[in-house]
Design a protein around this motif. Structure first.
Motif, PDB file in Angstrom:
ATOM      1  N   ILE B  37     -81.777 -33.594 104.766  1.00  0.00           N
ATOM      2  CA  ILE B  37     -80.411 -33.739 105.244  1.00  0.00           C
ATOM      3  C   ILE B  37     -80.503 -34.502 106.632  1.00  0.00           C
ATOM      4  O   ILE B  37     -81.060 -34.415 107.367  1.00  0.00           O
ATOM      5  CB  ILE B  37     -79.713 -32.456 105.481  1.00  0.00           C
ATOM      6  N   ILE B  38     -79.783 -35.741 106.569  1.00  0.00           N
ATOM      7  CA  ILE B  38     -79.730 -36.342 107.964  1.00  0.00           C
ATOM      8  C   ILE B  38     -78.487 -36.637 108.420  1.00  0.00           C
ATOM      9  O   ILE B  38     -77.408 -36.211 107.875  1.00  0.00           O
ATOM     10  CB  ILE B  38     -80.620 -37.854 107.646  1.00  0.00           C
ATOM     11  N   GLY B  39     -78.392 -36.718 109.895  1.00  0.00           N
ATOM     12  CA  GLY B  39     -77.206 -36.869 110.478  1.00  0.00           C
ATOM     13  C   GLY B  39     -77.366 -36.759 111.984  1.00  0.00           C
ATOM     14  O   GLY B  39     -78.330 -36.263 112.423  1.00  0.00           O
ATOM     15  N   PRO B  40     -76.333 -37.215 112.705  1.00  0.00           N
ATOM     16  CA  PRO B  40     -76.529 -37.174 114.108  1.00  0.00           C
ATOM     17  C   PRO B  40     -76.611 -35.767 114.544  1.00  0.00           C
ATOM     18  O   PRO B  40     -76.137 -34.555 114.088  1.00  0.00           O
ATOM     19  CB  PRO B  40     -75.473 -37.920 114.624  1.00  0.00           C
ATOM     20  N   SER B  41     -77.135 -35.627 115.929  1.00  0.00           N
ATOM     21  CA  SER B  41     -76.915 -34.280 116.324  1.00  0.00           C
ATOM     22  C   SER B  41     -75.825 -33.680 116.609  1.00  0.00           C
ATOM     23  O   SER B  41     -74.748 -34.419 116.828  1.00  0.00           O
ATOM     24  CB  SER B  41     -77.536 -34.177 118.048  1.00  0.00           C
ATOM     25  N   GLY B  42     -75.661 -32.417 116.276  1.00  0.00           N
ATOM     26  CA  GLY B  42     -74.039 -31.819 116.458  1.00  0.00           C
ATOM     27  C   GLY B  42     -73.389 -32.134 115.076  1.00  0.00           C
ATOM     28  O   GLY B  42     -72.344 -31.640 114.935  1.00  0.00           O
ATOM     29  N   ALA B  43     -74.004 -32.699 114.097  1.00  0.00           N
ATOM     30  CA  ALA B  43     -73.195 -33.051 112.812  1.00  0.00           C
ATOM     31  C   ALA B  43     -72.898 -31.705 111.895  1.00  0.00           C
ATOM     32  O   ALA B  43     -72.109 -31.592 111.213  1.00  0.00           O
ATOM     33  CB  ALA B  43     -73.927 -34.084 111.881  1.00  0.00           C
ATOM     34  N   GLY B  44     -73.842 -30.833 111.937  1.00  0.00           N
ATOM     35  CA  GLY B  44     -73.685 -29.550 111.616  1.00  0.00           C
ATOM     36  C   GLY B  44     -75.144 -28.995 110.449  1.00  0.00           C
ATOM     37  O   GLY B  44     -74.864 -28.337 109.708  1.00  0.00           O
ATOM     38  N   LYS B  45     -76.138 -29.877 110.660  1.00  0.00           N
ATOM     39  CA  LYS B  45     -77.269 -29.648 109.714  1.00  0.00           C
ATOM     40  C   LYS B  45     -77.755 -28.376 110.016  1.00  0.00           C
ATOM     41  O   LYS B  45     -77.911 -27.758 108.988  1.00  0.00           O
ATOM     42  CB  LYS B  45     -78.286 -30.710 110.009  1.00  0.00           C
ATOM     43  N   SER B  46     -77.826 -27.956 110.949  1.00  0.00           N
ATOM     44  CA  SER B  46     -78.458 -26.688 111.429  1.00  0.00           C
ATOM     45  C   SER B  46     -77.711 -25.417 110.848  1.00  0.00           C
ATOM     46  O   SER B  46     -78.018 -24.541 110.296  1.00  0.00           O
ATOM     47  CB  SER B  46     -78.752 -26.398 112.924  1.00  0.00           C
ATOM     48  N   THR B  47     -76.401 -25.562 111.356  1.00  0.00           N
ATOM     49  CA  THR B  47     -75.317 -24.598 110.851  1.00  0.00           C
ATOM     50  C   THR B  47     -75.338 -24.406 109.251  1.00  0.00           C
ATOM     51  O   THR B  47     -75.047 -23.512 108.943  1.00  0.00           O
ATOM     52  CB  THR B  47     -73.975 -25.059 111.287  1.00  0.00           C
ATOM     53  N   PHE B  48     -75.369 -25.723 108.588  1.00  0.00           N
ATOM     54  CA  PHE B  48     -75.618 -25.874 107.359  1.00  0.00           C
ATOM     55  C   PHE B  48     -76.656 -24.761 106.720  1.00  0.00           C
ATOM     56  O   PHE B  48     -76.472 -23.724 105.892  1.00  0.00           O
ATOM     57  CB  PHE B  48     -75.547 -27.033 106.617  1.00  0.00           C
ATOM     58  N   LEU B  49     -77.847 -25.267 107.087  1.00  0.00           N
ATOM     59  CA  LEU B  49     -78.921 -24.146 106.670  1.00  0.00           C
ATOM     60  C   LEU B  49     -79.006 -22.979 106.976  1.00  0.00           C
ATOM     61  O   LEU B  49     -79.392 -21.961 106.192  1.00  0.00           O
ATOM     62  CB  LEU B  49     -80.244 -24.890 107.491  1.00  0.00           C
ATOM     63  N   ARG B  50     -78.370 -22.500 108.192  1.00  0.00           N
ATOM     64  CA  ARG B  50     -78.473 -21.167 108.611  1.00  0.00           C
ATOM     65  C   ARG B  50     -77.157 -20.475 108.025  1.00  0.00           C
ATOM     66  O   ARG B  50     -77.168 -19.106 107.872  1.00  0.00           O
ATOM     67  CB  ARG B  50     -78.117 -21.214 109.998  1.00  0.00           C
ATOM     68  N   SER B  51     -76.307 -21.089 107.289  1.00  0.00           N
ATOM     69  CA  SER B  51     -75.153 -20.455 106.629  1.00  0.00           C
ATOM     70  C   SER B  51     -75.833 -20.065 105.321  1.00  0.00           C
ATOM     71  O   SER B  51     -75.499 -19.170 104.608  1.00  0.00           O
ATOM     72  CB  SER B  51     -74.022 -21.338 106.484  1.00  0.00           C
ATOM     73  N   ILE B  52     -76.804 -20.937 104.573  1.00  0.00           N
ATOM     74  CA  ILE B  52     -77.548 -20.319 103.474  1.00  0.00           C
ATOM     75  C   ILE B  52     -78.040 -19.107 103.452  1.00  0.00           C
ATOM     76  O   ILE B  52     -78.016 -18.130 102.819  1.00  0.00           O
ATOM     77  CB  ILE B  52     -78.586 -21.451 103.038  1.00  0.00           C
ATOM     78  N   ASN B  53     -79.092 -18.858 104.563  1.00  0.00           N
ATOM     79  CA  ASN B  53     -79.899 -17.563 104.654  1.00  0.00           C
ATOM     80  C   ASN B  53     -79.230 -16.725 105.511  1.00  0.00           C
ATOM     81  O   ASN B  53     -79.588 -15.461 105.929  1.00  0.00           O
ATOM     82  CB  ASN B  53     -81.318 -17.776 104.983  1.00  0.00           C
ATOM     83  N   LEU B  55     -78.181 -16.638 108.487  1.00  0.00           N
ATOM     84  CA  LEU B  55     -78.308 -16.288 110.105  1.00  0.00           C
ATOM     85  C   LEU B  55     -77.109 -16.734 110.839  1.00  0.00           C
ATOM     86  O   LEU B  55     -76.783 -16.180 111.962  1.00  0.00           O
ATOM     87  CB  LEU B  55     -79.452 -17.314 110.663  1.00  0.00           C
ATOM     88  N   ASN B  56     -76.256 -17.550 110.186  1.00  0.00           N
ATOM     89  CA  ASN B  56     -74.791 -17.609 110.626  1.00  0.00           C
ATOM     90  C   ASN B  56     -74.001 -17.417 109.497  1.00  0.00           C
ATOM     91  O   ASN B  56     -74.188 -17.608 108.231  1.00  0.00           O
ATOM     92  CB  ASN B  56     -74.578 -19.133 110.610  1.00  0.00           C
ATOM     93  N   GLN B  57     -72.847 -16.765 109.639  1.00  0.00           N
ATOM     94  CA  GLN B  57     -71.907 -16.139 108.722  1.00  0.00           C
ATOM     95  C   GLN B  57     -71.179 -17.336 108.541  1.00  0.00           C
ATOM     96  O   GLN B  57     -70.367 -17.623 109.717  1.00  0.00           O
ATOM     97  CB  GLN B  57     -71.216 -14.912 109.244  1.00  0.00           C
ATOM     98  N   PRO B  58     -70.619 -17.857 107.395  1.00  0.00           N
ATOM     99  CA  PRO B  58     -69.684 -18.947 107.176  1.00  0.00           C
ATOM    100  C   PRO B  58     -68.396 -18.369 107.308  1.00  0.00           C
ATOM    101  O   PRO B  58     -68.137 -17.352 107.218  1.00  0.00           O
ATOM    102  CB  PRO B  58     -70.070 -19.422 105.702  1.00  0.00           C
ATOM    103  N   SER B  59     -67.403 -19.093 107.885  1.00  0.00           N
ATOM    104  CA  SER B  59     -66.053 -18.846 108.042  1.00  0.00           C
ATOM    105  C   SER B  59     -65.490 -18.551 106.537  1.00  0.00           C
ATOM    106  O   SER B  59     -64.631 -17.603 106.516  1.00  0.00           O
ATOM    107  CB  SER B  59     -65.231 -19.741 108.870  1.00  0.00           C
ATOM    108  N   SER B  60     -65.671 -19.653 105.828  1.00  0.00           N
ATOM    109  CA  SER B  60     -65.077 -19.619 104.398  1.00  0.00           C
ATOM    110  C   SER B  60     -65.863 -20.394 103.447  1.00  0.00           C
ATOM    111  O   SER B  60     -66.970 -21.022 103.795  1.00  0.00           O
ATOM    112  CB  SER B  60     -63.772 -19.746 104.186  1.00  0.00           C
ATOM    113  N   GLY B  61     -65.599 -20.013 102.154  1.00  0.00           N
ATOM    114  CA  GLY B  61     -66.276 -20.867 101.020  1.00  0.00           C
ATOM    115  C   GLY B  61     -67.669 -19.794 100.407  1.00  0.00           C
ATOM    116  O   GLY B  61     -67.414 -18.625 101.017  1.00  0.00           O
ATOM    117  N   GLU B  62     -68.241 -20.422  99.732  1.00  0.00           N
ATOM    118  CA  GLU B  62     -69.277 -19.689  98.758  1.00  0.00           C
ATOM    119  C   GLU B  62     -70.702 -20.274  98.977  1.00  0.00           C
ATOM    120  O   GLU B  62     -70.813 -21.443  98.933  1.00  0.00           O
ATOM    121  CB  GLU B  62     -68.819 -19.590  97.354  1.00  0.00           C
ATOM    122  N   VAL B  63     -71.624 -19.388  99.016  1.00  0.00           N
ATOM    123  CA  VAL B  63     -72.992 -19.817  98.553  1.00  0.00           C
ATOM    124  C   VAL B  63     -73.384 -19.123  97.507  1.00  0.00           C
ATOM    125  O   VAL B  63     -73.340 -17.805  97.356  1.00  0.00           O
ATOM    126  CB  VAL B  63     -73.760 -19.484  99.956  1.00  0.00           C
TER     127      VAL B  63
END
Lengths: 266, 257
Positions: B37-53, B55-63
């Motif tokens: 996954i590529i993208g500029p800093s602050g694009a949400g890359k880390s948040t996305f990974l951390r939502s999968i395991n 470490l962050n609770q997603p606000s809505s949606g499904e994994v």
């Protein structure tokens, strides 16, 4: 504008100084610090010193036993203090507590416990469990908890979130996060604080006996009641050696812990 | 595609301060692929990974992970999900004052009883396995050194070893080479690729460096401002598409940071 401020400042400063002066004069009169008493200081001191020297230790075995008892009280008080503090600190630390209100509650409790001096705790525990070393140990343990919970919790709060993430990401349970992640990371800071607390506790343990909570302080009071100033000096010297010895010992331990911390943060 | 390994549906994350880190991320991942996954800093890359395991609770949606809805699992169940997902961090996230082998053994915590793990009573089998994994990443000589005595590249390999020790089905690597020099970087990426291929572990790697992503990944996803703006093979990622992902402003940020 600024000139007026300055005038105001001068005025309030003048009032404060005169209040302080009045308080000083009243205290002088009320506490009966009469000039004749001050004049007698030298002859009284002379008599005291004459009686003190040479210092004696009348009953070395007894004194040694009391000194060891003080040491034991300090060790036991510190140990129990540390055990309870570690447990409570995890409830007090904002990043570990099950609920933020528990954190505030534990911190408030620790602040209260800390605000009451060790000697007062000793008096309370003497009423509760009777004379002897037990109330001394309890007093020191409780007083230690007051301080250690605060410093331990602050240490835990400063821990790097990345350490916590590391263990959580592997599927570690909360207690595993604490034991395998948090504790190894902060143990040397914990040790530093605990050693420092032991130092404080040993000083307290030497005087706890004054109120009857065991240890060498009792020997000091006994000698003073018998107006045996030379014995008092003897006991005081023993206390001095104990505290000094403890200071060297704790400095040695602290240096080792600090060294470990430096290596870890390098 | 019948056999989707990991899926996110309309994943959203809004931080308490109002930042919308993820807006409707819908993606599917197949077994065994190495996705970057590529993208500029602050694009949400880390948040996305951390939502999968989580470490962050997603606000809505499904994994959905291995046909299982894991968006809201809690307690013991969540730990069981996490132990199947190894994570590799930008700053390695090792327990610095513990030994290297112990850091690898932490990968086994999810398989142990809570108390046994807490007191570090790892079984002999686990210790042997951990040493074998360290050999695999070329660190067998450093097993009993403290983790902070190792170099950055070595520490990241310990991070990889810890993830492997979990016997994971999925590895999430969050900017694994951002703190490393170029030679350690390609070394670490090589290990990730080898492990993904040899063990058939699906691997999702967040990367800053487009060239690295093109070299190692079999599929590249571009994220910009919380949205997927590219999803395709490395050779489909043209200069123009790259510029779209890192728009002019993003590119400048990237160069000056």
């Amino acid at each position: 504008m600024s000139k007026m401020n300055k005038q105001n400042n001068n005025l309030s400063r003048g009032i404060l100084w005169s209040l302080a002066f009045i308080f000083f004069v009243i205290s002088l009169l009320q506490l009966d610090i009469a000039p004749e008493k001050l004049a007698n200081i030298f002859s009284r001191t002379q008599r005291l010193l004459d009686n003190m020297f040479p210092p004696v230790i009348d009953d070395p075995i007894n004194i040694a036993g009391a000194a060891i008892e003080s040491l034991q009280i300090a060790v036991m008080g510190t140990l129990w203090g540390i055990i309870f503090s570690i447990l409570l600190a995890f409830f007090a630390a904002k990043n570990m507590t099950p609920h933020i209100s528990i954190s505030y509650l534990v911190k408030a409790l620790a602040a209260f416990v800390r605000a009451v001096p060790a000697l007062i705790w000793a008096l309370l525990f003497i009423i509760a469990v009777g004379l002897g070393p037990t109330p001394g140990i309890l007093a020191l343990a409780v007083n230690s908890v007051g301080m250690l919970v605060k410093v331990y919790a602050e240490t835990i709060e400063e821990i790097d979130q990345r350490v916590i993430d590391a263990i959580r990401a592997t599927g570690g349970s909360p207690i595993q996060v604490v034991m395998q992640g948090v504790l190894p990371t902060i143990s040397s800071i914990f040790i530093s604080w605990s050693v420092f607390r032991f130092d404080i506790n040993l000083r307290y343990a030497t005087v706890l006996g004054v109120v009857g909570a065991g240890g060498i302080g009792w020997e000091l009071i006994r000698a003073s009641r018998m107006i045996a100033y030379n014995e008092m000096l003897g006991v005081t010297i023993v206390m001095f050696i104990m505290v000094l010895g403890a200071e060297y010992f704790t400095r040695f331990l602290k240096q080792r812990a600090d060294l470990a911390t430096i290596r870890a943060t390098k | 595609m019948t056999d989707i390994f990991l899926e996110t549906r309309n994943l959203k994350k809004v931080y308490p301060d109002g930042t919308e880190a993820l807006k409707n991320i819908t993606l599917t991942f197949n077994k065994g692929e190495l996705v970057s996954i590529i993208g500029p800093s602050g694009a949400g890359k880390s948040t996305f990974l951390r939502s999968i395991n989580r470490l962050n609770q997603p606000s809505s949606g499904e994994v959905i992970f291995q046909n299982e809805q894991i968006t809201n699992v809690k307690g013991k169940k969540l730990l069981l999900v996490r132990r199947q997902i190894g994570m590799i961090f930008q700053d390695f996230n090792l327990i610095k004052r513990s030994t290297t082998v112990r850091n690898v053994l932490h990968g086994r915590l999810g398989y142990m009883s809570s108390l046994k793990g807490a007191f570090g009573r790892f079984s002999e089998e686990d210790v042997k396995e951990a040493l074998a994994i360290l050999r695999r990443v070329g660190l067998e000589d450093h097993a009993f050194k403290r983790a902070d005595e190792l170099s950055g590249g070595q520490q990241q390999r310990v991070g990889i070893a810890r993830a492997i020790a979990q016997k994971p089905a999925l590895i999430l690597a969050d900017e694994p080479i951002a703190s490393l020099d170029p030679s350690s970087s390609s070394n670490v990426m090589n290990y990730l690729k080898t492990i993904s291929e040899e063990d058939g572990i699906t691997t999702i790697v967040n990367l800053h460096q487009v060239d690295v992503a093109k070299r190692f990944a079999s599929r590249i996803i571009g994220i910009k401002a919380g949205e997927v703006v590219f999803d395709g093979k490395p050779n489909e990622l043209t200069e123009q598409r790259i510029n779209e992902i890192y728009d002019q402003r993003g590119l400048v940020n990237e160069l000056t940071s």
